[in-house]
Design an enzyme around this catalytic site. Structure first.
Site, mmCIF file in Angstrom:
data_model
loop_
_atom_site.group_PDB
_atom_site.id
_atom_site.type_symbol
_atom_site.label_atom_id
_atom_site.label_comp_id
_atom_site.label_asym_id
_atom_site.label_seq_id
_atom_site.Cartn_x
_atom_site.Cartn_y
_atom_site.Cartn_z
ATOM 1 N N ASP A 49 9.433 24.950 35.917
ATOM 2 C CA ASP A 49 10.599 25.668 36.206
ATOM 3 C C ASP A 49 11.089 25.119 37.467
ATOM 4 O OD1 ASP A 49 8.673 26.768 37.912
ATOM 5 O OD2 ASP A 49 9.195 28.806 37.696
ATOM 6 N N SER A 50 10.457 23.967 38.087
ATOM 7 C CA SER A 50 10.990 23.368 39.346
ATOM 8 C C SER A 50 12.227 22.691 38.584
ATOM 9 C CB SER A 50 10.115 22.372 39.663
ATOM 10 O OG SER A 50 9.423 21.441 38.634
ATOM 11 N N ASP A 88 6.391 25.722 31.310
ATOM 12 C CA ASP A 88 6.536 26.965 32.597
ATOM 13 C C ASP A 88 7.233 28.327 31.791
ATOM 14 O OD1 ASP A 88 5.139 26.643 34.594
ATOM 15 O OD2 ASP A 88 6.684 25.875 35.829
ATOM 16 N N LYS A 118 2.562 27.736 31.002
ATOM 17 C CA LYS A 118 1.975 28.239 32.359
ATOM 18 C C LYS A 118 2.532 29.187 32.875
ATOM 19 C CE LYS A 118 2.768 25.274 36.136
ATOM 20 N NZ LYS A 118 3.417 26.476 37.208
ATOM 21 N N GLU A 120 2.563 32.226 36.417
ATOM 22 C CA GLU A 120 2.015 32.287 37.851
ATOM 23 C C GLU A 120 1.568 33.485 37.855
ATOM 24 O OE1 GLU A 120 5.342 31.308 40.635
ATOM 25 O OE2 GLU A 120 5.702 29.392 39.788
ATOM 26 N N GLU A 186 -1.742 25.626 44.166
ATOM 27 C CA GLU A 186 -0.871 24.717 44.869
ATOM 28 C C GLU A 186 -0.776 25.219 46.394
ATOM 29 O OE1 GLU A 186 3.065 25.222 43.093
ATOM 30 O OE2 GLU A 186 4.114 24.428 44.966
#
Ligand code: KIV
Length: 277
Positions: A49-50, A88, A118, A120, A186
């Site tokens: 999602d960056s 993501d 993925k 978080e 991270e």
């Protein structure tokens, strides 16, 4: 297994089985051409999602939508033959309930062809991870600095220093025990990343973590020097493509203005037989 010896993309279980083996190689990708460039070199590619910050100019990843992830996921998939693709889950698409997470993860898998999603979060997301895995959705977890939570973490700080290391360890253990096949660590202290890597049974994928992790990932535009708004300490620039692109655009502008482009070799005569292009 070397990337060059591989013919088909690994499955999440193959990635899990690489725990303690040769380091896993991964980068983010958002477009078909970039995916093609990294296909033979990466074990898996993350449609992160960056993308919101790197390609869409957003200030954080919070504004990224399911539609953006699907569009970029489909583009990346078209460029991959050998590397596994992970997509993501964007902010707001999974936190509300396991059912919401399943609905959106299933949509990402069906519409992009990704092998895994993925998400978080640590202890608080373990129930959701177990729910997804039991229903056929492989999950890569992401703990430490979780950019979707910058407003509660107080910015992009190193996570898990001092006493907070125990909480981070608990997060990593929780997602591993919930069934995640790998976990991104991270921006955590290297010694803590090494302890987590020794303690849990699934591969750790470091970004700003430690060379001792089971694999590494970077945002591709960071490592190519294409995204230059800022450079986190953990990024190594392997190229300066942004500078080269800027210089190329400036040279083009100058040549158009001085009528040196297009030159004779770039234009067509109307007399050459067979020249159609
Ligand atoms: O969105 C992303 O690019 C990521 C990586 C930094 C791991 O989550």
């Amino acid at each position: 297994m070397s990337a060059t010896a591989r013919k088909t993309a690994p499955l999440p279980e193959d990635i899990r089985a690489r725990k303690g083996g040769a380091p896993l190689v991964s980068l983010t990708a958002y477009t078909t051409p970039m995916a093609q460039l990294m296909d033979a070199h990466c074990d898996f590619v993350l449609v992160g999602d960056s993308v919101g910050m790197v390609l869409h100019g957003l200030e954080s990843t919070l504004g990224v939508t399911m539609e953006m992830m699907i569009l970029h996921g489909r583009a990346v998939k078209r460029g991959l033959a050998q590397a596994m693709m992970v997509v993501d889950m964007p902010f707001g698409s999974y936190e509300e309930s396991p059912e919401q997470a399943f609905r959106n993860a299933a949509r990402l898998m069906a519409e992009t062809g990704c092998a895994a999603v993925k998400l978080e979060g640590g202890v608080e997301m373990a129930g959701t991870i177990a729910f997804l895995v039991k229903r056929g959705i492989p999950v890569m977890a992401h703990v430490g600095l979780t950019p979707q939570s910058i407003n509660t973490l107080g910015g992009y700080k190193v996570q898990g220093r001092g006493a907070a290391g125990d909480r981070l360890m608990a997060d990593a253990v929780a997602v591993a025990e919930a069934g995640a096949f790998a976990v991104v660590l991270e921006k955590v202290p290297a010694a803590l990343a090494d302890r987590v890597t020794s303690r849990i049974a699934i591969p750790t994928i470091g970004i700003g973590a430690s060379a001792g992790c089971d694999g590494q990932i970077l945002v591709v535009d960071d490592m190519l020097g294409l995204f230059t708004a800022f450079k986190p300490k953990f990024v190594k620039r392997y190229a300066t493509l942004g500078d080269q692109a800027g210089a190329a655009v400036a040279a083009y502008a100058e040549e158009v203005r001085s009528r040196r482009f297009p030159a004779a070799e770039h234009v067509f005569a109307d007399t050459t037989p067979g020249e159609g292009a």
